[in-house]
Enzyme design. Structure first.
Site, PDB file in Angstrom:
ATOM      1  N   LEU A 247      -3.009   3.730  11.286  1.00 58.61           N
ATOM      2  CA  LEU A 247      -3.988   4.621  10.671  1.00 58.61           C
ATOM      3  C   LEU A 247      -4.735   3.831   9.600  1.00 58.61           C
ATOM      4  O   LEU A 247      -4.147   3.378   8.617  1.00 58.61           O
ATOM      5  CB  LEU A 247      -3.303   5.835  10.044  1.00 58.61           C
ATOM      6  N   ASP A 248      -6.027   3.609   9.842  1.00 53.53           N
ATOM      7  CA  ASP A 248      -6.827   2.806   8.919  1.00 53.53           C
ATOM      8  C   ASP A 248      -7.692   3.730   8.068  1.00 53.53           C
ATOM      9  O   ASP A 248      -8.298   4.668   8.575  1.00 53.53           O
ATOM     10  CB  ASP A 248      -7.719   1.845   9.725  1.00 53.53           C
TER      11      ASP A 248
ATOM     12  N   GLU B  74       1.082  -2.606  10.833  1.00 53.21           N
ATOM     13  CA  GLU B  74       0.873  -2.626   9.383  1.00 53.21           C
ATOM     14  C   GLU B  74       1.996  -1.880   8.679  1.00 53.21           C
ATOM     15  O   GLU B  74       2.390  -2.212   7.560  1.00 53.21           O
ATOM     16  CB  GLU B  74      -0.462  -1.963   9.042  1.00 53.21           C
ATOM     17  N   GLU B  75       2.507  -0.830   9.336  1.00 55.09           N
ATOM     18  CA  GLU B  75       3.489   0.039   8.677  1.00 55.09           C
ATOM     19  C   GLU B  75       4.937  -0.339   8.988  1.00 55.09           C
ATOM     20  O   GLU B  75       5.858   0.394   8.649  1.00 55.09           O
ATOM     21  CB  GLU B  75       3.245   1.504   9.064  1.00 55.09           C
TER      22      GLU B  75
ATOM     23  N   ASP C  22       0.138   8.100   8.050  1.00 56.18           N
ATOM     24  CA  ASP C  22       0.381   6.679   8.419  1.00 56.18           C
ATOM     25  C   ASP C  22       1.686   6.595   9.195  1.00 56.18           C
ATOM     26  O   ASP C  22       1.789   5.968  10.251  1.00 56.18           O
ATOM     27  CB  ASP C  22       0.584   5.828   7.155  1.00 56.18           C
TER      28      ASP C  22
ATOM     29  N   ASP D 228      -2.834  -1.346  13.586  1.00 50.79           N
ATOM     30  CA  ASP D 228      -2.918  -0.613  12.321  1.00 50.79           C
ATOM     31  C   ASP D 228      -2.938   0.850  12.743  1.00 50.79           C
ATOM     32  O   ASP D 228      -3.965   1.327  13.248  1.00 50.79           O
ATOM     33  CB  ASP D 228      -4.203  -1.006  11.578  1.00 50.79           C
TER      34      ASP D 228
ATOM     35  N   ASP E 229       0.842  -1.205   0.000  1.00 47.54           N
ATOM     36  CA  ASP E 229       0.000   0.000   0.000  1.00 47.54           C
ATOM     37  C   ASP E 229       0.873   1.249   0.000  1.00 47.54           C
ATOM     38  O   ASP E 229       1.929   1.276   0.642  1.00 47.54           O
ATOM     39  CB  ASP E 229      -0.860   0.056   1.286  1.00 47.54           C
TER      40      ASP E 229
ATOM     41  N   GLU F  31      -5.949  -5.853  11.733  1.00 39.21           N
ATOM     42  CA  GLU F  31      -7.193  -5.176  11.306  1.00 39.21           C
ATOM     43  C   GLU F  31      -8.397  -6.043  11.677  1.00 39.21           C
ATOM     44  O   GLU F  31      -9.249  -5.643  12.457  1.00 39.21           O
ATOM     45  CB  GLU F  31      -7.187  -4.935   9.782  1.00 39.21           C
TER      46      GLU F  31
HETATM   47  P1  AHG Z   1      -5.392   0.994   5.481  1.00 36.57           P
HETATM   48  O1  AHG Z   1      -5.659   2.440   5.204  1.00 36.57           O
HETATM   49  O2  AHG Z   1      -4.963   0.730   6.898  1.00 36.57           O
HETATM   50  O3  AHG Z   1      -4.482   0.373   4.459  1.00 36.57           O
HETATM   51  O4  AHG Z   1      -6.789   0.215   5.349  1.00 36.57           O
HETATM   52  C1  AHG Z   1      -7.554   0.432   4.239  1.00 36.57           C
HETATM   53  C2  AHG Z   1      -8.551  -0.678   4.127  1.00 36.57           C
HETATM   54  C3  AHG Z   1      -9.755  -0.498   5.020  1.00 36.57           C
HETATM   55  O5  AHG Z   1      -9.707   0.645   5.802  1.00 36.57           O
HETATM   56  C4  AHG Z   1     -10.922  -0.406   4.052  1.00 36.57           C
HETATM   57  O6  AHG Z   1     -11.995  -1.182   4.493  1.00 36.57           O
HETATM   58  C5  AHG Z   1     -10.372  -0.972   2.757  1.00 36.57           C
HETATM   59  O7  AHG Z   1      -8.976  -0.718   2.788  1.00 36.57           O
HETATM   60  C6  AHG Z   1     -10.966  -0.314   1.549  1.00 36.57           C
HETATM   61  O8  AHG Z   1     -10.438  -1.016   0.440  1.00 36.57           O
HETATM   62  P2  AHG Z   1     -11.015  -0.680  -1.041  1.00 36.57           P
HETATM   63  O9  AHG Z   1     -10.590   0.722  -1.332  1.00 36.57           O
HETATM   64  O10 AHG Z   1     -10.373  -1.726  -1.921  1.00 36.57           O
HETATM   65  O11 AHG Z   1     -12.515  -0.838  -0.985  1.00 36.57           O
HETATM   66 MN    MN Z   2      -6.318  -0.606   7.724  1.00 33.73          MN
HETATM   67 MN    MN Z   3      -3.340   1.444   7.910  1.00 36.04          MN
END
Ligand code: AHG
Ligand code: MN
Ligand code: MN
Length: 341
Positions: free
Chosen positions: A119-120, A95-96, A72, A117, A66, A281
């Protein structure tokens, strides 16, 4: 006369929880309090992210591939620095952070493990959409000294506590130590989290579903059948359901916890094991939803029964109101589709 509303702060709630365990050493309470301090530091930056140079990309990707946002990175560092010297932890995983976050040699090692995690919902930061942080706490399994990866790779049912924070129109800290799920709202004027959602219970059935329908063409038939079913126009069974998808797991989860509903991130042709990470998560939120009377599975198996084989392992997830998740599981197994014909 209306019951005198006692201001119950998060700190006092944690202390009262400790007093109910005579053998408690204060270690666990200290750990939870440290997390709440780290979260306030993140809240402070999240609230002014647009005013300081902390929006945008950090120009690198994490172990999951990601894109890492500056916030983050800030959140990850804030939690690491707040948690690594208090003597409660033997190791952390995030996660990071690609590998383990070790407790520096100069600091005492504790009996707990923190996975998080930081920052989600990062893709939503620059758009000012609700984001969050997710935490899971285990007891260590190695005897002493620096923690090891096996201290982190435990099934979710071994968790001793889980928490999430949602930085939204208000900032809410929800946690569970196995004795109910309780929510606290940050009062910025005093800098305290005050009890606002005591003993949260998720409705047995909801009327909303959360899934990224953009991936419809990549899903297996069972998912498509289930979505077709909940969209049928049959008011006597509360259908069609409403679609609610924010794209921040914590925000979608919190809404379903309050109102009922089902959150789904299935596997698909692009994400053969789903997108969301099991350890930091899905498992902490599964711990919370089960303690609130809900259900969480990968479509077949209970999330909390799954032992991660690696820190960033992904899993499909179906979690929320118990009856909705069970209904989805029946479609995934092919049984319900047969019944509903
Ligand atoms: P993060 O920002 O910690 O990587 O998590 C993102 C996750 C979660 O928050 C969310 O439900 C999902 O990514 C959304 O994914 P899509 O954009 O593929 O729907
Ligand atoms: Mn997340
Ligand atoms: Mn995250």
């Amino acid at each position: 006369m209306a019951e005198k509303r006692r201001f119950m702060t998060l700190g006092r709630h944690i202390e009262e929880g400790e007093r109910e365990h005579p053998g408690a050493t204060g270690d666990f309470s200290g750990l939870l309090s440290d997390i709440s301090i780290a979260v306030k530091l993140i809240w402070r930056e999240v609230n002014k992210a647009g005013l300081i140079n902390i929006l945008g990309s950090a120009n690198r990707t994490n172990e999951s591939g990601d894109e890492v946002k500056k916030l983050d990175q800030f959140a990850n560092e804030t939690i690491r620095k707040a948690m690594d010297h208090q003597g409660h932890l033997c190791v952390m995983a995030s996660e990071e952070s690609n590998g383990l976050i070790k407790i520096p040699d100069r600091y005492q090692k504790g009996k707990y493990v923190l996975v998080f995690d930081p920052l989600d919902g990062s893709s939503n930061i620059d758009a000012n959409v609700s984001i969050g942080s997710i935490f899971g706490i285990f007891r260590r399994v190695t005897p002493s000294g620096p923690g090891a990866v096996e201290d982190c790779l435990q099934p979710g049912y071994k968790m001793v506590a889980a928490a999430y924070v949602i930085y939204g129109s208000s900032t809410i800290f929800v946690y569970c130590t196995g004795e109910g799920v309780h929510g606290f709202t940050l009062d910025p004027s005093v800098g305290e989290f005050l009890l606002s959602h005591k003993s949260m219970r998720i409705p047995k059935r909801g009327r909303t579903y959360s899934i990224n329908e953009g991936y419809y063409s990549r899903w297996e038939d069972g998912i498509k059948e289930y979505l077709r079913y909940i969209k049928e126009d049959d008011p006597s069974t509360g259908r069609p359901y409403s679609s609610r998808y924010i794209g921040s797991l914590v925000a979608d989860f919190h809404r379903n916890l309050l109102y009922g509903g089902i959150f789904m991130y299935p596997c698909d042709k692009l994400h053969p094991n789903g997108k969301l990470r099991l350890l930091y998560e899905v498992a902490p939120l599964a711990f919370i939803v089960e303690h609130a009377g809900g259900r969480a599975s990968d479509g077949v198996k209970r999330i909390l029964a799954t032992k991660p084989e690696s820190l960033h392992q992904r899993t499909p997830v179906f979690m929320g109101s118990e009856e909705d998740v069970m209904e989805a599981e029946r479609f995934l197994s092919g049984v319900a589709a047969f019944e509903s014909t």
